[in-house]
Design an enzyme around this catalytic site. Structure first.
Site, PDB file in Angstrom:
ATOM      1  N   GLN A   1      -5.949  -4.094  -5.351  1.00  0.00           N
ATOM      2  CA  GLN A   1      -4.536  -3.933  -5.015  1.00  0.00           C
ATOM      3  C   GLN A   1      -4.308  -2.659  -4.207  1.00  0.00           C
ATOM      4  OE1 GLN A   1      -3.508  -4.335  -9.312  1.00  0.00           O
ATOM      5  NE2 GLN A   1      -1.882  -5.685  -8.582  1.00  0.00           N
TER       6      GLN A   1
ATOM      7  N   HIS B   1      -2.973  -6.274  -1.078  1.00  0.00           N
ATOM      8  CA  HIS B   1      -1.741  -5.636  -0.620  1.00  0.00           C
ATOM      9  C   HIS B   1      -1.891  -5.050   0.780  1.00  0.00           C
ATOM     10  CE1 HIS B   1      -0.246  -5.085  -5.050  1.00  0.00           C
ATOM     11  NE2 HIS B   1      -0.266  -6.335  -4.650  1.00  0.00           N
TER      12      HIS B   1
ATOM     13  N   CYS C   1       2.012  -2.271  20.898  1.00  0.00           N
ATOM     14  CA  CYS C   1       0.963  -3.292  20.926  1.00  0.00           C
ATOM     15  C   CYS C   1       0.479  -3.497  22.364  1.00  0.00           C
ATOM     16  CB  CYS C   1       1.514  -4.591  20.352  1.00  0.00           C
ATOM     17  SG  CYS C   1       0.421  -6.016  20.529  1.00  0.00           S
TER      18      CYS C   1
ATOM     19  N   GLY D   1      -8.337   0.064 -13.811  1.00  0.00           N
ATOM     20  CA  GLY D   1      -7.280   0.928 -13.302  1.00  0.00           C
ATOM     21  C   GLY D   1      -6.048   0.210 -12.813  1.00  0.00           C
TER      22      GLY D   1
ATOM     23  N   TYR E   1       3.798   6.409   6.444  1.00  0.00           N
ATOM     24  CA  TYR E   1       2.513   5.732   6.250  1.00  0.00           C
ATOM     25  C   TYR E   1       1.362   6.487   6.908  1.00  0.00           C
ATOM     26  CZ  TYR E   1       4.351   1.751   3.754  1.00  0.00           C
ATOM     27  OH  TYR E   1       4.914   0.951   2.774  1.00  0.00           O
TER      28      TYR E   1
END
Length: 250
Positions: free
Chosen positions: A98, A116, A152, A192, A64
């Site tokens: 999205q 999302h 965190c 799109g 990611y």
């Protein structure tokens, strides 16, 4: 295009619903595009699950981060800019996407509903607190690498990407707001998007059911089934600026 120009010029409540095709025109690989290096060994869908993160957090976080930094290396395209300009022409405009990038925001759009999630809004996997420390902006190696996720500050749990993974529900508040906007608009532009990913794919249908017109902007023809449904075929980066120019000249 004339009928669509007239619809846009007369719209008072506009919803713009965007999908991966808009970001692809900026050079962002779509989710299932072929990947090289480390990522070639993995099915993207297998990395985008809570189980994958629990099993190998460094692998998933690394992927990611590679995707997030790819986004930072590209710019909004004319479709993003035309969408931002439309909100200046039609005061009651709602942008629902999205996409998990920030190209709409960088083009000038505000209050974007990310159904999302976002690559740029990580959160704690344990307590769900937003992670607000700066993430690195250095270029990742093209072949990718494993990266241990940060911790965190609130609870010490691992920070996870702020996207919706397979098997997770879409953010309830965002989805509810998107459905409400679709039910209340008089025009919806679907740009799109394949229109097959549920439950977000219900949005254009809801607009039609409640009396709005729907315009699909897509490089490939979209089958229309309703008199108030229209299709403009072509790249969004060409179609939307032309639509904007003709609906709001000067």
């Amino acid at each position: 295009m004339r009928a669509v120009v007239e619809l846009l010029a007369g719209a008072r409540r506009l919803v713009i619903f965007t999908g991966a095709g808009v970001s692809a025109e900026s050079g962002i690989p779509t989710f299932r595009d072929a990947l090289g290096g480390l990522w070639a060994r993995y099915d993207p869908a297998a990395l985008a699950t809570p189980a994958a993160f629990a099993d190998d957090p460094a692998l998933v976080w690394g992927w990611y981060e590679w995707r997030r930094l790819k986004v930072l290396g590209v710019q909004p395209n004319p479709a993003h800019r035309a969408i931002a300009a439309l909100s200046g022409r039609i005061a009651n405009t709602r942008l629902v996407t999205q996409n998990v990038d920030d190209l709409h925001e960088r083009a000038g759009s505000r209050d974007v509903l990310h159904l999302h999630g976002s690559l740029h809004a990580p959160r704690c996997a344990t307590c769900a607190a937003a992670y607000r420390d700066a993430l690195p902006d250095s270029v990742e190696p093209e072949e990718g690498r494993r990266i241990e996720p940060p911790r965190c500050p609130a609870c010490g749990g691992q920070v996870r990407p702020g996207v919706v993974w397979f098997g997770e529900a879409l953010p309830e508040a965002a989805l509810r707001e998107a459905f409400a906007a679709a039910c209340e608009c008089d025009l919806l532009l679907s740009v799109g998007t394949s229109g097959v990913v549920q439950p977000a794919a219900r949005i254009p249908g809801l607009a039609l059911e409640h009396g709005a017109s729907v315009v699909h902007v897509n490089p490939q023809p979209v089958r229309t089934r309703h008199p108030r449904e229209h299709c403009l075929v072509g790249p969004a980066g060409e179609v939307l600026p032309e639509l904007l120019r003709r609906a709001f000249p000067g």
